[in-house]
Design a protein around this motif. Structure first.
Motif, PDB file in Angstrom:
ATOM      1  N   THR A 117      10.933 -15.279   5.069  1.00 54.02           N
ATOM      2  CA  THR A 117      10.451 -14.097   5.800  1.00 54.02           C
ATOM      3  C   THR A 117      10.088 -12.947   4.876  1.00 54.02           C
ATOM      4  OG1 THR A 117      11.871 -14.723   7.659  1.00 54.02           O
ATOM      5  CG2 THR A 117      10.975 -12.478   7.644  1.00 54.02           C
ATOM      6  N   ALA A 118      11.004 -12.525   4.032  1.00 58.38           N
ATOM      7  CA  ALA A 118      10.750 -11.391   3.149  1.00 58.38           C
ATOM      8  C   ALA A 118       9.669 -11.722   2.124  1.00 58.38           C
ATOM      9  CB  ALA A 118      12.036 -10.970   2.447  1.00 58.38           C
ATOM     10  N   THR A 119       9.678 -12.939   1.652  1.00 55.96           N
ATOM     11  CA  THR A 119       8.676 -13.364   0.673  1.00 55.96           C
ATOM     12  C   THR A 119       7.271 -13.296   1.267  1.00 55.96           C
ATOM     13  OG1 THR A 119      10.287 -14.836  -0.374  1.00 55.96           O
ATOM     14  CG2 THR A 119       7.964 -15.238  -0.857  1.00 55.96           C
ATOM     15  N   ILE A 120       7.122 -13.779   2.485  1.00 59.76           N
ATOM     16  CA  ILE A 120       5.821 -13.761   3.150  1.00 59.76           C
ATOM     17  C   ILE A 120       5.347 -12.325   3.359  1.00 59.76           C
ATOM     18  CG2 ILE A 120       4.614 -14.299   5.309  1.00 59.76           C
ATOM     19  CD1 ILE A 120       6.344 -16.840   5.471  1.00 59.76           C
ATOM     20  N   GLU A 121       6.272 -11.437   3.709  1.00 60.21           N
ATOM     21  CA  GLU A 121       5.900 -10.025   3.897  1.00 60.21           C
ATOM     22  C   GLU A 121       5.352  -9.426   2.607  1.00 60.21           C
ATOM     23  OE1 GLU A 121       9.381  -8.099   5.371  1.00 60.21           O
ATOM     24  OE2 GLU A 121       9.193  -8.930   7.400  1.00 60.21           O
ATOM     25  N   ARG A 122       5.991  -9.738   1.481  1.00 59.07           N
ATOM     26  CA  ARG A 122       5.522  -9.192   0.206  1.00 59.07           C
ATOM     27  C   ARG A 122       4.181  -9.800  -0.206  1.00 59.07           C
ATOM     28  NH1 ARG A 122      11.168  -9.611  -0.852  1.00 59.07           N
ATOM     29  NH2 ARG A 122      10.889 -11.612  -1.917  1.00 59.07           N
ATOM     30  N   LEU A 123       4.018 -11.088   0.008  1.00 55.37           N
ATOM     31  CA  LEU A 123       2.751 -11.725  -0.327  1.00 55.37           C
ATOM     32  C   LEU A 123       1.619 -11.166   0.532  1.00 55.37           C
ATOM     33  CD1 LEU A 123       3.998 -15.426  -0.590  1.00 55.37           C
ATOM     34  CD2 LEU A 123       3.102 -14.059  -2.485  1.00 55.37           C
ATOM     35  N   THR A 124       1.896 -10.981   1.817  1.00 50.14           N
ATOM     36  CA  THR A 124       0.883 -10.435   2.728  1.00 50.14           C
ATOM     37  C   THR A 124       0.492  -9.017   2.324  1.00 50.14           C
ATOM     38  OG1 THR A 124       1.772 -11.772   4.548  1.00 50.14           O
ATOM     39  CG2 THR A 124       0.354  -9.927   5.132  1.00 50.14           C
ATOM     40  N   ALA A 125       1.490  -8.213   1.993  1.00 47.01           N
ATOM     41  CA  ALA A 125       1.217  -6.830   1.599  1.00 47.01           C
ATOM     42  C   ALA A 125       0.355  -6.770   0.344  1.00 47.01           C
ATOM     43  CB  ALA A 125       2.536  -6.098   1.372  1.00 47.01           C
ATOM     44  N   ALA A 126       0.571  -7.712  -0.575  1.00 48.06           N
ATOM     45  CA  ALA A 126      -0.188  -7.713  -1.829  1.00 48.06           C
ATOM     46  C   ALA A 126      -1.644  -8.119  -1.632  1.00 48.06           C
ATOM     47  CB  ALA A 126       0.479  -8.641  -2.835  1.00 48.06           C
ATOM     48  N   LEU A 127      -1.917  -8.902  -0.573  1.00 49.93           N
ATOM     49  CA  LEU A 127      -3.249  -9.474  -0.409  1.00 49.93           C
ATOM     50  C   LEU A 127      -4.094  -8.852   0.701  1.00 49.93           C
ATOM     51  CD1 LEU A 127      -2.595 -13.319  -0.801  1.00 49.93           C
ATOM     52  CD2 LEU A 127      -4.060 -11.929  -2.261  1.00 49.93           C
ATOM     53  N   LYS A 128      -3.472  -8.375   1.750  1.00 47.92           N
ATOM     54  CA  LYS A 128      -4.218  -8.103   2.991  1.00 47.92           C
ATOM     55  C   LYS A 128      -5.353  -7.092   2.830  1.00 47.92           C
ATOM     56  CE  LYS A 128      -1.049  -4.585   4.842  1.00 47.92           C
ATOM     57  NZ  LYS A 128      -0.221  -4.212   6.006  1.00 47.92           N
ATOM     58  N   ASP A 129      -5.230  -6.148   1.934  1.00 48.97           N
ATOM     59  CA  ASP A 129      -6.265  -5.119   1.778  1.00 48.97           C
ATOM     60  C   ASP A 129      -7.210  -5.385   0.620  1.00 48.97           C
ATOM     61  OD1 ASP A 129      -5.281  -3.628   3.955  1.00 48.97           O
ATOM     62  OD2 ASP A 129      -3.755  -2.689   2.680  1.00 48.97           O
ATOM     63  N   GLN A 130      -7.104  -6.564   0.002  1.00 48.66           N
ATOM     64  CA  GLN A 130      -8.005  -6.882  -1.106  1.00 48.66           C
ATOM     65  C   GLN A 130      -9.419  -7.130  -0.555  1.00 48.66           C
ATOM     66  OE1 GLN A 130      -7.098  -6.402  -4.058  1.00 48.66           O
ATOM     67  NE2 GLN A 130      -4.859  -6.416  -3.877  1.00 48.66           N
ATOM     68  N   PRO A 131     -10.452  -6.841  -1.341  1.00 47.26           N
ATOM     69  CA  PRO A 131     -11.823  -6.857  -0.809  1.00 47.26           C
ATOM     70  C   PRO A 131     -12.492  -8.224  -0.749  1.00 47.26           C
ATOM     71  CG  PRO A 131     -11.820  -6.118  -3.086  1.00 47.26           C
ATOM     72  CD  PRO A 131     -10.378  -6.268  -2.698  1.00 47.26           C
ATOM     73  N   GLY A 132     -11.962  -9.233  -1.460  1.00 52.49           N
ATOM     74  CA  GLY A 132     -12.665 -10.509  -1.545  1.00 52.49           C
ATOM     75  C   GLY A 132     -11.930 -11.643  -0.844  1.00 52.49           C
ATOM     76  N   ARG A 133     -12.127 -12.839  -1.365  1.00 55.29           N
ATOM     77  CA  ARG A 133     -11.444 -14.025  -0.848  1.00 55.29           C
ATOM     78  C   ARG A 133      -9.980 -13.955  -1.239  1.00 55.29           C
ATOM     79  NH1 ARG A 133     -12.110 -20.161  -3.140  1.00 55.29           N
ATOM     80  NH2 ARG A 133     -10.886 -21.231  -1.514  1.00 55.29           N
ATOM     81  N   LYS A 134      -9.083 -14.170  -0.281  1.00 55.71           N
ATOM     82  CA  LYS A 134      -7.649 -13.972  -0.490  1.00 55.71           C
ATOM     83  C   LYS A 134      -6.906 -15.287  -0.283  1.00 55.71           C
ATOM     84  CE  LYS A 134      -8.407 -10.799   2.529  1.00 55.71           C
ATOM     85  NZ  LYS A 134      -8.403  -9.670   3.493  1.00 55.71           N
ATOM     86  N   ALA A 175       2.061 -21.280   7.159  1.00 54.97           N
ATOM     87  CA  ALA A 175       1.006 -21.615   8.112  1.00 54.97           C
ATOM     88  C   ALA A 175       1.254 -20.967   9.470  1.00 54.97           C
ATOM     89  CB  ALA A 175       0.895 -23.126   8.271  1.00 54.97           C
ATOM     90  N   GLY A 176       2.530 -20.709   9.792  1.00 54.49           N
ATOM     91  CA  GLY A 176       2.865 -20.102  11.070  1.00 54.49           C
ATOM     92  C   GLY A 176       2.989 -18.596  11.036  1.00 54.49           C
ATOM     93  N   ALA A 177       2.621 -17.978   9.927  1.00 53.62           N
ATOM     94  CA  ALA A 177       2.821 -16.536   9.768  1.00 53.62           C
ATOM     95  C   ALA A 177       1.636 -15.693  10.231  1.00 53.62           C
ATOM     96  CB  ALA A 177       3.125 -16.221   8.301  1.00 53.62           C
ATOM     97  N   GLY A 178       0.607 -16.323  10.779  1.00 61.51           N
ATOM     98  CA  GLY A 178      -0.546 -15.569  11.259  1.00 61.51           C
ATOM     99  C   GLY A 178      -1.361 -14.925  10.164  1.00 61.51           C
ATOM    100  N   LEU A 179      -1.415 -15.545   9.013  1.00 63.94           N
ATOM    101  CA  LEU A 179      -2.122 -14.961   7.872  1.00 63.94           C
ATOM    102  C   LEU A 179      -3.629 -14.906   8.083  1.00 63.94           C
ATOM    103  CD1 LEU A 179      -0.128 -16.734   5.007  1.00 63.94           C
ATOM    104  CD2 LEU A 179       0.153 -14.380   5.820  1.00 63.94           C
ATOM    105  N   ASP A 180      -4.129 -15.719   9.021  1.00 64.05           N
ATOM    106  CA  ASP A 180      -5.568 -15.732   9.250  1.00 64.05           C
ATOM    107  C   ASP A 180      -6.089 -14.397   9.778  1.00 64.05           C
ATOM    108  OD1 ASP A 180      -4.156 -16.150  11.578  1.00 64.05           O
ATOM    109  OD2 ASP A 180      -5.631 -17.501  12.458  1.00 64.05           O
ATOM    110  N   ARG A 181      -5.197 -13.596  10.375  1.00 58.34           N
ATOM    111  CA  ARG A 181      -5.646 -12.284  10.860  1.00 58.34           C
ATOM    112  C   ARG A 181      -6.023 -11.355   9.712  1.00 58.34           C
ATOM    113  NH1 ARG A 181      -0.044 -12.205  11.238  1.00 58.34           N
ATOM    114  NH2 ARG A 181       1.052 -10.277  10.624  1.00 58.34           N
ATOM    115  N   TYR A 182      -5.573 -11.695   8.523  1.00 57.25           N
ATOM    116  CA  TYR A 182      -5.960 -10.946   7.321  1.00 57.25           C
ATOM    117  C   TYR A 182      -6.950 -11.737   6.467  1.00 57.25           C
ATOM    118  CZ  TYR A 182      -1.706  -8.336   8.511  1.00 57.25           C
ATOM    119  OH  TYR A 182      -0.728  -7.605   9.156  1.00 57.25           O
ATOM    120  N   ASP A 183      -7.422 -12.857   7.010  1.00 52.54           N
ATOM    121  CA  ASP A 183      -8.324 -13.754   6.268  1.00 52.54           C
ATOM    122  C   ASP A 183      -7.682 -14.277   4.997  1.00 52.54           C
ATOM    123  OD1 ASP A 183     -10.461 -13.487   8.102  1.00 52.54           O
ATOM    124  OD2 ASP A 183     -11.018 -11.578   7.189  1.00 52.54           O
ATOM    125  N   ILE A 184      -6.359 -14.486   5.046  1.00 52.85           N
ATOM    126  CA  ILE A 184      -5.645 -15.046   3.900  1.00 52.85           C
ATOM    127  C   ILE A 184      -5.585 -16.562   4.042  1.00 52.85           C
ATOM    128  CG2 ILE A 184      -3.441 -15.160   2.676  1.00 52.85           C
ATOM    129  CD1 ILE A 184      -2.935 -12.266   3.520  1.00 52.85           C
TER     130      ILE A 184
END
Length: 398
Positions: free
Chosen positions: A209-226, A242-251
């Motif tokens: 859980t915490a790891t996914i939050e940190r990875l998402t925070a590092a990537l979600k606002d990047q301008p390119g392919r994530k 896969a179940g973390a809903g990362l697609d909403r950030y295009d990750i």
């Protein structure tokens, strides 16, 4: 030092094969963790592949130059102290000519000094870390398994990196994971791609859980392919990611291949691309054809990821024994340096400088097929050894 190792062997060798072979046999020790870790499935596949490799390479006779092969199997329990003691016992009491192991990179690293102390060959399979043929290795160590640099250079090629790519990595906090990420960074160097975060978790982590939050925070606002690049062994990181809903950030997710049971989780990410060491449908050669046919016939399933590695290590040993004029260590080392040998993946060659076996990898794209329990890593293309610039670890020629 030998007395110390021998003393440890007496205390810890709980699974040693009783008795010694007769003079007309050649003894090979297979040391792997068979208990105490989720990685034991890898060891069992390696063992199966090793026995099939001996059978194939000797045309079913289990003999080389008229001498029977005796296989001595020992359980390292995934413990470095046990592994060192059992390797000392294999070289000393059992008089093994060659030893093969271990499954864990950390355990295998601890075994390297024992091979040097006894001046006998240790063939590393299936442990992966680059350090196994690095500065702390020695001239008695050879390695048929791929290394972290091969994993990561192939992975980078599969991602087609450029200045538009932003990557965060997730790996386990031990030699395998850290060497892998280090190799991945080296593979991205000069491509323009951006590595924005590195996360390391304990080997048997279940809560991401915490790891996914940190990875998402590092990537979600990047301008390119994530992309989150996963490099783990023996645990399922794919399902929580896969179940973390990362697609909403295009990750996106990307990872290397794995054993068939682990590929079940890959069904959650159809279309994902990565690189794999072996999948039974990828290589096209007579050795692999035989392996697939025989494994299916005997076990009711295709050969798996580490079955191929076990077979490759056995075929390397038989090739060396056939080619060497004498079976003393120095002659075997000279024979194996630069030696090319057949495997289920095609030909491999031991690089003379550091004894790493150079080999192909496979770019895949995940496909979900009806009637197949696991996700299929459909072959995109074979990545040849010469396409990868694998750093030389230890220069054994100096």
């Amino acid at each position: 030092m030998k007395k110390l190792f021998a003393a440890l062997a007496v205390a810890t060798a709980l699974t040693a094969t009783p008795g010694l072979a007769q003079d007309d046999t050649v003894r090979i020790a297979l040391l792997h963790g068979l208990s105490g870790s989720p990685l034991e499935a890898y060891s069992k596949q390696t063992h199966t592949g090793f026995e099939l490799g001996l059978e194939y390479a000797t045309d079913g006779t289990m003999e080389v130059k008229g001498r029977k092969i005796e296989l001595i199997v020992k359980d390292t329990q995934f413990k470095p102290d046990v592994a060192r003691a059992l390797l000392a016992e294999a070289y000393g009491d059992d008089d093994a000519l060659i030893a093969v192991g271990d499954t864990s990179s950390g355990v295998a690293l601890s075994m390297l000094p024992v091979a040097e102390e006894y001046e006998k060959i240790l063939l590393v399979e299936p442990a992966v870390a680059d350090g196994l043929t690095g500065p702390d290795s020695n001239r008695y160590v050879f390695k048929t398994s791929r290394n972290s640099s091969m994993d990561m250079q192939a992975q980078a090629l599969a991602l087609n990196p450029d200045e538009n790519l932003y990557v965060a990595t997730l790996a386990q906090d031990y030699a395998f994971g850290r060497d892998g990420v280090s190799a991945f960074k080296a593979a991205l160097d000069g491509t323009g791609a951006h590595l924005v975060a590195e996360e390391y978790v304990p080997q048997q982590t279940t809560d991401f859980t915490a790891t996914i939050e940190r990875l998402t925070a590092a990537l979600k606002d990047q301008p390119g392919r994530k992309v989150i690049m996963i490099y783990v062994a023996g645990i399922d990181a794919m399902t929580p990611l896969a179940g973390a809903g990362l697609d909403r950030y295009d990750i996106e997710l990307s990872t290397g291949g794995n054993i068939l049971p682990a590929l079940v989780a890959y069904k959650q990410v159809p279309g994902m691309e990565g690189a794999i060491y072996y999948y039974y449908e990828a290589p096209d050669n007579p050795v692999n054809d035989w392996l697939v046919e025989q494994h299916q016939e005997r076990f009711g399933s295709p050969p798996d990821f580490f079955t191929a590695g076990g077979m490759a290590s056995a075929m390397a040993i038989v090739t060396a024994l056939e080619k060497a004029e004498e079976w003393d260590t120095e002659t075997l080392v000279a024979t194996m340096e630069g030696m090319t040998f057949d495997t289920p993946k095609g030909q491999m060659t031991f690089r003379p400088e550091d004894h790493q076996a150079l080999q192909s990898m496979y770019h895949f794209k995940i496909k979900v097929e009806d009637g197949v329990d696991w996700a299929v890593p459909e072959l995109v293309r074979e990545i040849k050894a010469e396409e990868m610039d694998i750093p030389v670890g230890r220069n054994n020629q100096e």
